[in-house]
Design a protein around this motif. Structure first.
Motif, short mmCIF file in Angstrom:
data_model
loop_
_atom_site.label_atom_id
_atom_site.label_comp_id
_atom_site.label_asym_id
_atom_site.label_seq_id
_atom_site.Cartn_x
_atom_site.Cartn_y
_atom_site.Cartn_z
N SER A 204 0.84 -1.20 0.00
CA SER A 204 0.00 0.00 0.00
C SER A 204 0.87 1.24 0.00
N PRO A 205 0.35 2.33 -0.58
CA PRO A 205 1.05 3.61 -0.45
C PRO A 205 0.83 4.17 0.96
N ALA A 206 1.91 4.52 1.64
CA ALA A 206 1.82 5.14 2.97
C ALA A 206 2.14 6.62 2.80
N ILE A 207 1.20 7.49 3.15
CA ILE A 207 1.38 8.92 2.91
C ILE A 207 1.19 9.73 4.18
N ASP A 208 1.93 10.83 4.27
CA ASP A 208 1.76 11.82 5.33
C ASP A 208 1.08 13.03 4.70
N VAL A 209 -0.06 13.44 5.25
CA VAL A 209 -0.87 14.50 4.67
C VAL A 209 -1.06 15.62 5.70
N ALA A 210 -0.87 16.86 5.25
CA ALA A 210 -1.02 18.02 6.13
C ALA A 210 -2.41 18.61 5.99
N PHE A 211 -3.03 18.90 7.14
CA PHE A 211 -4.34 19.54 7.17
C PHE A 211 -4.15 20.95 7.75
N PRO A 212 -4.40 22.02 6.96
CA PRO A 212 -4.22 23.39 7.46
C PRO A 212 -5.19 23.71 8.58
N ARG A 303 -8.81 22.31 8.09
CA ARG A 303 -9.44 22.30 6.77
C ARG A 303 -9.00 21.07 5.98
N HIS A 304 -9.95 20.53 5.22
CA HIS A 304 -9.62 19.45 4.30
C HIS A 304 -8.59 19.96 3.30
N PRO A 305 -7.62 19.12 2.90
CA PRO A 305 -6.56 19.60 2.00
C PRO A 305 -7.07 20.17 0.68
N PHE A 306 -8.13 19.57 0.07
CA PHE A 306 -8.53 20.07 -1.25
C PHE A 306 -10.05 20.24 -1.41
N TYR A 307 -10.82 20.02 -0.36
CA TYR A 307 -12.25 20.29 -0.43
C TYR A 307 -12.61 21.41 0.56
N GLU A 308 -13.67 22.15 0.23
CA GLU A 308 -14.08 23.27 1.07
C GLU A 308 -14.94 22.77 2.23
N ALA A 383 -1.23 13.19 -6.43
CA ALA A 383 -0.91 14.35 -7.29
C ALA A 383 -1.67 15.58 -6.83
N LYS A 384 -2.93 15.36 -6.45
CA LYS A 384 -3.73 16.50 -5.99
C LYS A 384 -3.16 17.06 -4.68
N LEU A 385 -2.70 16.16 -3.78
CA LEU A 385 -2.12 16.61 -2.52
C LEU A 385 -0.82 17.39 -2.75
N ARG A 386 -0.04 16.95 -3.74
CA ARG A 386 1.19 17.68 -4.07
C ARG A 386 0.83 19.07 -4.61
N GLU A 387 -0.21 19.09 -5.46
CA GLU A 387 -0.62 20.34 -6.09
C GLU A 387 -0.99 21.38 -5.05
N VAL A 388 -1.65 20.97 -3.96
CA VAL A 388 -2.09 21.93 -2.95
C VAL A 388 -1.05 22.07 -1.82
N GLY A 389 0.07 21.40 -1.97
CA GLY A 389 1.15 21.54 -1.00
C GLY A 389 0.93 20.82 0.31
N CYS A 390 0.14 19.76 0.29
CA CYS A 390 -0.19 19.07 1.55
C CYS A 390 0.35 17.64 1.63
N LEU A 391 1.12 17.20 0.63
CA LEU A 391 1.72 15.87 0.70
C LEU A 391 3.11 16.00 1.30
N MET A 392 3.27 15.53 2.51
CA MET A 392 4.55 15.66 3.22
C MET A 392 5.52 14.55 2.87
N ALA A 393 4.99 13.34 2.61
CA ALA A 393 5.85 12.20 2.27
C ALA A 393 4.98 11.09 1.71
N ASP A 394 5.60 10.23 0.89
CA ASP A 394 4.90 9.03 0.45
C ASP A 394 5.91 7.91 0.26
#
Length: 933
Positions: A204-212, A303-308, A383-394
């Protein structure tokens, strides 16, 4: 010259030395069926106390494997042993017939998208075909049962009974509809039971995601740092990127310390103990500005990384520091803890987002990822998480992940509207189903005992039971729901009985073709008829209601209770589990008094059987080559509480054990062939002493074996029978007895004493072995009863031996004699290996023994030579402070042509110069007397 061999009472029996089991067993089975043996056993046992073993139904799909054989043979041994112990122990075999595997098989064979009624028709036909094939193989194993009237969960009466069982649970208030995450298989297109889930490695892909953070001022207050000039982001770690679009909250542990980390352009919120590992993973440097307990962050908005939309922090004790960041993202539709946390914090059912469809795709209206397969969408989500600057690692990780046991494909938790049995709903007696079930576990006997703790833990920790499935081939959940309120019809229980009556006549098809107006009249316009079917574990789990209750009227007033349920150890989470819950819900107690679990068959090296390894043992091949009797003996001789090893080499050893028992049995039958218990038996007070001892050790065997049968410890029974045949009989009693049986006069008291004892020993042995070696016992019984085809060993109980007093002293005295005899035979064997004697009869013994041994052997008088298998013995008392002495020397006398003893009086009778005086007297005189041996 006379041929004295013809004067010996040489044994003879139609019981052959070779069993030739593979060829002869089918004929015996045919005889049992023709004679209606099972029905005769029922007649013979009528009126006895009941013992009910309720059959856990195997699934009607595919040929039986070694696990099936193990299971059915164990059940047969128990039923037979309880029958012979004096119980009325019927056995009604059953089959589990509904469910996805059969429906899937029909789809593979006939194609998908068939009309639902056609699917059910094909499934019913397929299940019936499979049952017949399995039944033939089970019967071939020698399993006695009501094979003409088995129970099938697809029988109309049982389908109707299952609906009635469900109605009882609805009436009690246990059944409810809810939106909850359940195990969901995209290939099945249905929810799965816990028992249908297995675990396998998955990458599985293991990802770190930032939530503003949406409330940075609250973060500043929590950490006491004044105004924060840079963005604050809470970082989560997950191995399921597909759940990020469904995120609705974050979870933090109230007692964990969290750190505010200055990481250059922004602040990161991480568990204090994981900061260093996280920064290294992100390729960043930073410093800890301040720390605070997780409890302080309750309800802080991110806030959700890419949804309002916002993701509030909810506190959860299940958050750990084992991996990740110490902060967990919550998608309530796709995780049990997530769901419970969000609901506990006030999230309404209609607020929970459910964008994943039943076939594994995102809903088409989901922004960015609509219509994508959830597994394949991972790169797009990253890719969407990278685009919004919220993908910290994968990264990629391999971990244990739940899979469908049928399709071997990954599962997800998916919140859908399903029907549940509530574990924690309080009922009339102020207890919950969980509490009832836990009390039931504590009141149940377990074989082996560790099963109790296992089942107890499963019940204590299990969630509500999802009983609904979205399939065609299953018993329907016959509910009508109001179109506006979604509530059950107020007359639901009454309506279910109406449906059950129709199903009783036409099967489950009656529901699916039913027009709601037939039952609801004008109300039908306001109600929807649902199409869900019941979990297949509900089918087998309610057989105590619609099979056991009807077939075995034990305890009707309080609900039926079988004496025993027996299945593999996996059924703690399967049939034992579902039966426990339905029994406690309907009757207030488990449907069983005891549970027996067995392990699984593995190869000789302890490996799981696999076609790829080439180590699969096929029961049909074993019965075709060695006979079912060898499989039965393997099952009984192995400790079933753990794994059961089987291989060609192991079966070869089992064959040797069988031959030893068979040869012993043949000797017994041959030497009682001319004996009639009614006319030839001697009263016990006229028996030779060693025969009375044989009766005593036979009673000891019978007592032990009957107790071990009662405790279901069959390997101890086989061990005891093996030792009895090899040591007590073969190496001792029968070895000594041959001279008396062969050389004394046919009707002499000495020989009739031995034969009376042998008759009782034979009856004891044959009846004790009958539950295990069922074919051989019947074969022997036919010889014993003169070929009476209407008789069977199974129409009798364990043999009752004649009572005699003083057996403890008798056994103690003969144990001393046997000990000295064993030492003497070793001395003689050493003499034989030197070439100084041939057989032991050529030896002369000189025994100098301490007082206890001397007194025991001296009491035998001249019979001591028969016990020591020699022609002459001298006995003297040895001082206690000196060692005992056993000396063997070759005899100087001539050998008797008839009895082979070396005796001084060989040739003393001129008319019979090659005979000893004893043989001459046995042939032409009054015959010898025996008192002791």
């Amino acid at each position: 010259m006379a041929d004295y061999r013809k004067t010996l009472n040489l044994p003879d029996t139609p019981f052959p030395m070779r069993g030739d089991l593979a060829k002869r067993e089918p004929g015996w089975i045919a005889q049992w069926q023709q004679r209606k043996l099972y029905q005769k056993i029922r007649q013979a046992a009528a009126g006895r106390p009941k013992f009910i073993l309720h059959d856990g139904p195997p699934y009607a799909n595919g040929s039986i494997h070694i696990g099936h054989a193990l299971n059915k043979i164990l059940k047969d041994i128990i039923v037979r042993s309880r029958t012979m112990a004096g119980f009325d122990a019927p056995y009604v075999p059953g089959w589990d017939c509904h469910g996805l595997p059969i429906e899937h098989k029909v789809e593979v064979t006939h194609g998908k998208n068939l009309p639902a009624d056609r699917v059910r028709e094909l499934c019913r036909a397929y299940a019936a075909e499979q049952i017949e094939g399995q039944k033939t193989d089970f019967i071939r194993l020698g399993v006695l049962g009501d094979w003409d009237n088995p129970y099938k969960t697809m029988a109309f009466a049982n389908e109707a009974g299952e609906i009635r069982a469900l109605a009882e649970m609805v009436r009690a208030g246990y059944v409810f509809k809810g939106l909850k995450p359940v195990n969901w298989c995209f290939d099945c297109g249905s929810a799965l039971a816990e028992a249908e889930v297995e675990y396998a490695d998955k990458q599985s892909p293991a990802i770190d995601v930032a939530f503003p953070c949406a409330q940075p001022e609250r973060i500043a207050d929590i950490f006491g740092v004044g105004t924060l000039a840079k963005p604050v982001l809470a970082v989560i770690w997950t191995t399921t990127p597909w759940t990020i679009p469904s995120n609705q909250a974050l979870n933090m542990h109230p007692e964990i310390d969290y750190a505010l980390v200055d990481a250059g352009e922004r602040y990161l919120l991480l568990a204090h103990d994981l900061v260093a590992a996280c920064l290294e993973r992100y390729g960043l440097t930073g410093r800890i500005v301040a720390s605070a307990k997780g409890a302080a962050f309750d309800q802080v908005l991110f806030r959700h990384p890419f949804y309002e939309r916002n993701s509030p922090v909810y506190l959860g004790d299940y958050v750990s520091l084992d991996a990740g960041t110490g902060i967990v993202h919550s998608a309530p539709a796709y995780g049990l803890d997530d769901f419970q946390s969000c609901r506990a914090n006030g999230m309404a059912m209609d607020e929970i987002l459910t964008p994943v469809t039943g076939d594994g795709h995102f809903a088409t209206d989901l922004p960015f990822f609509g219509g994508m397969n959830i597994w394949k969408a991972a790169p797009e989500i990253l890719a969407k998480l990278r685009e919004v600057g919220c993908l910290m690692a994968d990264a990629k990780i391999t971990h244990s992940y739940m899979h469908c046991w049928r399709h071997k494909t990954p599962l997800i938790y998916r919140a859908t509207a399903q029907w549940f049995v509530g574990m924690d709903k309080t009922v009339a007696d102020a207890s919950t189903l969980r509490e009832r079930a836990l009390r039931g576990v504590e009141a149940t006997r377990f074989f082996p005992a560790w099963g109790q703790a296992r089942l107890h833990a499963m019940i204590a920790n299990r969630p509500d039971w999802c009983i609904s499935r979205q399939r065609n081939w299953g018993v329907p959940i016959p509910f009508f729901l109001h179109k506006e309120s979604g509530e059950l019809h107020p007359r639901t229980v009454e309506l279910m009985e109406e449906v059950a009556r129709r199903v009783e006549q036409e099967g489950i098809e009656a529901w699916f073709k039913l027009d709601a107006a037939e039952l609801l009249g004008d109300e039908a316009a306001h109600y929807d008829k649902i199409a869900d079917t019941l979990d297949v574990w509900f089918d087998s789990g309610t057989t105590h209601w619609h099979v056991l209750r009807g077939s075995h009227p034990d305890g009707h007033a309080e609900g039926p209770r079988a004496d025993l349920y027996l299945e593999g150890s996996d059924q703690h989470r399967g049939w034992f589990h579902s039966s426990l819950l339905t029994g406690c819900a309907i009757d207030g107690h488990p449907p069983y008094k005891a549970l027996l679990t067995h392990g699984f068959a593995v190869d000789g090296a302890g490996r799981k059987m696999s076609k790829s390894l080439g180590n699969v043992v096929v029961p049909q091949e074993v019965t075709g080559k060695l006979g079912a009797e060898i499989l039965r003996l393997w099952v009984a001789s192995t400790d079933y509480s753990g794994e059961l090893s089987i291989s060609k080499e192991i079966l070869d050893r089992v064959v040797e054990v069988y031959r030893r028992i068979r040869n012993t049995l043949r000797f017994l039958l041959a030497n009682t062939a001319d004996f009639d218990i009614n006319s030839d038996a001697l009263p016990l007070d006229q028996w030779v002493d060693i025969d009375r001892y044989a009766l005593a050790f036979t009673r000891k065997l019978a007592t032990q074996c009957e107790a071990d049968y009662e405790k279901f410890e069959f390997h101890r029974v086989v061990q005891a029978l093996q030792v009895f045949c090899a040591e007590d009989l073969g190496a001792f009693y029968l070895d000594i007895l041959k001279d008396r049986l062969y050389t004394t006069q046919p009707g002499s008291a000495a020989r009739r004493s031995a034969q009376t004892a042998l008759w009782h020993i034979t009856h004891t042995l044959v009846r004790l072995m009958a539950p295990v070696l069922s074919f051989t016992a019947e074969e022997a019984w036919a010889v014993m009863n003169g070929g009476d085809e209407e008789d069977s060993v199974m129409l009798h109980t364990f043999h009752a031996l004649p009572e005699q007093g003083g057996e403890a002293g008798l056994i103690a005295r003969w144990e001393i004699i046997r000990s000295v005899r064993a030492e003497a035979l070793k001395v003689i064997e050493a003499l034989r290996s030197e070439g100084k004697v041939g057989a032991s009869l050529q030896a002369v013994l000189d025994l100098r023994l301490h007082e206890d041994a001397y007194n025991a052997l001296a009491a035998l008088g001249d019979d001591l030579k028969f016990v020591t298998m020699t022609s002459q013995v001298s006995l003297a008392l040895q001082a206690e402070d000196a060692p005992q002495q056993i000396v063997a020397t070759p005899s100087t006398h001539a050998k008797c042509e008839r009895c082979w003893h070396y005796a001084e009086d060989v040739g003393s009778d001129a008319e019979h110069p090659t005979l000893c005086g004893r043989c001459a007297g046995n042939l032409y005189g009054a015959g010898e007397q025996r008192r002791h041996a």
